[in-house]
Design a protein around this motif. Sequence first.
Motif, PDB file in Angstrom:
ATOM      1  N   GLN A   1       5.444 -12.750 -21.092  1.00  0.00           N
ATOM      2  CA  GLN A   1       5.445 -13.830 -22.077  1.00  0.00           C
ATOM      3  C   GLN A   1       6.689 -13.743 -22.956  1.00  0.00           C
ATOM      4  O   GLN A   1       7.307 -14.759 -23.270  1.00  0.00           O
ATOM      5  CB  GLN A   1       4.181 -13.759 -22.946  1.00  0.00           C
ATOM      6  CG  GLN A   1       2.953 -14.315 -22.232  1.00  0.00           C
ATOM      7  CD  GLN A   1       1.655 -13.673 -22.708  1.00  0.00           C
ATOM      8  OE1 GLN A   1       1.652 -12.958 -23.706  1.00  0.00           O
ATOM      9  NE2 GLN A   1       0.571 -13.908 -21.981  1.00  0.00           N
ATOM     10  N   ALA A   2       7.061 -12.506 -23.351  1.00  0.00           N
ATOM     11  CA  ALA A   2       8.253 -12.342 -24.183  1.00  0.00           C
ATOM     12  C   ALA A   2       9.477 -12.856 -23.431  1.00  0.00           C
ATOM     13  O   ALA A   2      10.326 -13.560 -23.984  1.00  0.00           O
ATOM     14  CB  ALA A   2       8.422 -10.873 -24.558  1.00  0.00           C
ATOM     15  N   GLU A   3       9.564 -12.515 -22.135  1.00  0.00           N
ATOM     16  CA  GLU A   3      10.713 -12.973 -21.341  1.00  0.00           C
ATOM     17  C   GLU A   3      10.735 -14.488 -21.246  1.00  0.00           C
ATOM     18  O   GLU A   3      11.787 -15.119 -21.331  1.00  0.00           O
ATOM     19  CB  GLU A   3      10.656 -12.365 -19.942  1.00  0.00           C
ATOM     20  CG  GLU A   3      11.270 -10.980 -19.898  1.00  0.00           C
ATOM     21  CD  GLU A   3      11.055 -10.273 -18.563  1.00  0.00           C
ATOM     22  OE1 GLU A   3      10.598 -10.919 -17.593  1.00  0.00           O
ATOM     23  OE2 GLU A   3      11.345  -9.063 -18.511  1.00  0.00           O
ATOM     24  N   GLN A   4       9.544 -15.070 -21.067  1.00  0.00           N
ATOM     25  CA  GLN A   4       9.497 -16.537 -20.944  1.00  0.00           C
ATOM     26  C   GLN A   4       9.910 -17.207 -22.241  1.00  0.00           C
ATOM     27  O   GLN A   4      10.613 -18.209 -22.232  1.00  0.00           O
ATOM     28  CB  GLN A   4       8.091 -16.992 -20.549  1.00  0.00           C
ATOM     29  CG  GLN A   4       7.865 -16.913 -19.045  1.00  0.00           C
ATOM     30  CD  GLN A   4       6.400 -16.996 -18.669  1.00  0.00           C
ATOM     31  OE1 GLN A   4       5.529 -17.066 -19.531  1.00  0.00           O
ATOM     32  NE2 GLN A   4       6.129 -16.966 -17.366  1.00  0.00           N
ATOM     33  N   ARG A   5       9.486 -16.588 -23.365  1.00  0.00           N
ATOM     34  CA  ARG A   5       9.881 -17.166 -24.658  1.00  0.00           C
ATOM     35  C   ARG A   5      11.387 -17.129 -24.796  1.00  0.00           C
ATOM     36  O   ARG A   5      12.016 -18.101 -25.185  1.00  0.00           O
ATOM     37  CB  ARG A   5       9.230 -16.398 -25.803  1.00  0.00           C
ATOM     38  CG  ARG A   5       7.904 -17.017 -26.269  1.00  0.00           C
ATOM     39  CD  ARG A   5       7.512 -16.484 -27.633  1.00  0.00           C
ATOM     40  NE  ARG A   5       7.434 -15.031 -27.668  1.00  0.00           N
ATOM     41  CZ  ARG A   5       6.346 -14.343 -27.268  1.00  0.00           C
ATOM     42  NH1 ARG A   5       5.289 -14.979 -26.807  1.00  0.00           N
ATOM     43  NH2 ARG A   5       6.332 -13.029 -27.341  1.00  0.00           N
ATOM     44  N   LEU A   6      11.979 -15.970 -24.433  1.00  0.00           N
ATOM     45  CA  LEU A   6      13.430 -15.834 -24.503  1.00  0.00           C
ATOM     46  C   LEU A   6      14.118 -16.890 -23.639  1.00  0.00           C
ATOM     47  O   LEU A   6      15.043 -17.576 -24.073  1.00  0.00           O
ATOM     48  CB  LEU A   6      13.837 -14.451 -24.007  1.00  0.00           C
ATOM     49  CG  LEU A   6      14.288 -13.453 -25.067  1.00  0.00           C
ATOM     50  CD1 LEU A   6      14.548 -12.101 -24.421  1.00  0.00           C
ATOM     51  CD2 LEU A   6      15.541 -13.955 -25.775  1.00  0.00           C
ATOM     52  N   ALA A   7      13.631 -16.990 -22.393  1.00  0.00           N
ATOM     53  CA  ALA A   7      14.238 -17.939 -21.457  1.00  0.00           C
ATOM     54  C   ALA A   7      14.094 -19.364 -21.983  1.00  0.00           C
ATOM     55  O   ALA A   7      15.033 -20.166 -21.928  1.00  0.00           O
ATOM     56  CB  ALA A   7      13.585 -17.806 -20.088  1.00  0.00           C
ATOM     57  N   ALA A   8      12.908 -19.679 -22.520  1.00  0.00           N
ATOM     58  CA  ALA A   8      12.680 -21.029 -23.029  1.00  0.00           C
ATOM     59  C   ALA A   8      13.618 -21.293 -24.196  1.00  0.00           C
ATOM     60  O   ALA A   8      14.214 -22.371 -24.303  1.00  0.00           O
ATOM     61  CB  ALA A   8      11.229 -21.189 -23.476  1.00  0.00           C
ATOM     62  N   GLY A   9      13.802 -20.271 -25.058  1.00  0.00           N
ATOM     63  CA  GLY A   9      14.721 -20.406 -26.188  1.00  0.00           C
ATOM     64  C   GLY A   9      16.107 -20.751 -25.693  1.00  0.00           C
ATOM     65  O   GLY A   9      16.759 -21.683 -26.165  1.00  0.00           O
TER      66      GLY A   9
END
Lengths: 542, 218
Positions: free
Chosen positions: A527-535
Amino acid sequence: MRDEVLLGDEAVAQAALDAGIGGAFSYPGTPATEIFEYVEARAAACGVSAKWSANEKVAYEEALGMCFAGRRALVSMKHVGLNVAADPFMSSALTGVHAGLVLAVADDPGMHSSQNEQDSRCYAEFAHIPVLEPSSQQECYDLTRLAFDLSEEMDTPVMVRLVTRLAHSRSNVRVEDAPPAPEPAPEPRPTPDWRDWTLLPMNARRRFLEVVERQHRLLEHSERSPFNTVHLAGNRGVIASGLAWNYVSEALSSFALESLLKIVTYPIPVALVRKLVAHCDDIVVVEEGQPFIESRLNGLLGLPGKSIRGKLTGALPRTGELTPDLVLAALGREAVLENPVEQGLAPRPPGLCRGCPHADTFRALAVALKNVRKPAVFGDIGCYTLGALPPYGALNTCVDMGASIAMAHGAVQAGAWPVLCVIGDSTFLHSGMTPLVGAARANADMTVILVDNETVGMTGTQESIAGGERLLAILRGLGVDESHLCVIDPLPQRLAENAAQIEREIQHRGLSVIVSRRACVQATRRQAEQRLAAGGACCSGA
Amino acid sequence: MTRPEAGRAAAAARLRILIVGVGGQGVLTAARHLGEACLRTGHEAVLGQLHGMSQRGGSVESTVVVGGAESSFIEEGEADVVLGLEPLETLRARPRMHAQTRVVTSTTPVVPHLLSQMGKPYPPLPEILSAIRAAAPDLTTLDSAAIVRQAGARRALNVAMLGALAALEVLPFPAAALWSAVAARTPERFVAGNRRAFELGGAAAKARTSPAPGRPAC
Ligand SMILES: Cc1ncc(C[n+]2csc(CCOP(=O)(O)OP(=O)(O)O)c2C)c(N)n1
Ligand code: SF4
């Protein structure tokens, strides 16, 4: 036309998108998970719906409902998922489809990540529905496209059968050009005749007769299908299907010697089989899974004057996955090589991730049970099943999803004590709720440990449909007594207090449910990686 | 061992690459990078990426078979290249090597859970390497921990190993083609770190292979 490098699973999914499905339905399960995930990733762009279902039965029924409403639907699952979906599956042959319904099932010969190696072709025959069995990623695409048309033409669900090594290998696939931008969903077709879909005995009898009569047309279709090929040459014949076809064609450096039949569509194209058998005396059947074709070819008594070899005669192993070398040996091309295993090396079995909350739950459980001579601890299916292995050795059983609670209740009725079970959040929602209703009603003397890591960890951290407070509300709603419903936080520093809590609930002579709640470390990382990627994506305006 | 000619058809035209390691090291991703490079350079490839329960720190392998194969299997004595992301896993792949197999292995151990639980030591690295060499003398070793540290890219071990593989010039495309495939498949913010890892991996492999004592002439 364009080329893409796709998994077998992805080729099925892409074909379904290109066939214009209105939605995809599934519950995760290796090796089928990626079928749904591929659609899910493109759902918004393609204007289709894709929501994980609570279990495979629900997924199947949702798909059936979508076709009732006049839209094509894809439902996918692993082989054992079809056991769960068997009820709607069997009867959907009688309702018919109204719009194409394709069931993609991935079997797992060799049990890479399953509890058995059942062959879904047996199910299809049982339900009287056709099967298409691809041997390559390209065929995964082409046959799934065909499956939707066939489904509508014959008014029946159609199964596409994959096996692990096809589902999880990747190669070039020629696909149609990107489908046009999503249009508003077409007007749903008029509701079908209620008499076809309401399986009261009087209707069902008529529909079953129609199903039986449809078999001639399905057989004719199968016999005409250009995907099945027969090639007559020598006196020895090879019949192969699915992935096994690849091993056969690699093994035979030239096709001059053997006569060959490739079977892609089921019902088995009898006319082609007859042709090959008339020409050959020695027949080898090579298929992944059960000796399905072989046993039907043999019948009860065999064919006089013909030798039929395969899994039933020991020419190929009766269990496990085929390999090119095993097929080579069965065709007499080369001796079987010894099992390629490097001896004496420290094995590296799968284990719980470092920091996994389940490990802390099992440690607390071990402390709570240290003075109990023979506890019965029923396990279930998920990452936490690894708690059966050392160093935990915490579980006595793992049978099928949801079994822990029902088996525990059975053991209570046999007088066993103490009785515990360990079940994950997703498994509980899949098929643990129903047995818990009965256990709560009876106030069975057992302790359920519900390990809520808020994800489906085992199959790659998909979102679980209810965790945290929602899960507690569900438990209360099912009739679990509030005073023996508690939450613990599985952390190393809480070991003693968690163990004491488990011990207290074991001593309670009635039903207790302990929710051991902490997020899966892999899910949190993802989830942290996805948040980063989405950012990142936001900044570039995508 | 070598297989008889009558074995699997047209085997000679194929390059069978076996990638092994431990769950979480990026074995699958490495295979997909190679697959992408094949696609971009017009080479047909079949990739096997079974994962089963292996995400949980178990042994993992992927296969890349370049050149018109029908299956992604690599069986005993069939691997032309073994890319090992962990030394014990490279050794575990030994039955699938043959005398001409080119092996590239990381020398950074990941201690199996079972060994640490039983308090047993990891087997000595020199023994692992000589056992591999006994089967396949053409062995390139890489201190991957040092490389990813130097690259400042903690999770680029798989890419460092691909850099090393590309430097051996066994692939049917140049290192630059492999790098562009990797870059295309890597999230923006990891590209720079991966690039350093890829290049350091390549440089380390070149440094080790150039004298190539005892390497069979091919
Ligand atoms: C009928 C059936 N469907 C799917 C699977 C695949 N499967 C194995 S465990 C699991 C769910 C695990 O999730 P959860 O219970 O939350 O436990 P976790 O892995 O997160 O610890 C699934 C979907 C299966 N074994 N059987
Ligand atoms: S994936 Fe999550 S639940 Fe599964 S072992 Fe790892 S941390 Fe535990």
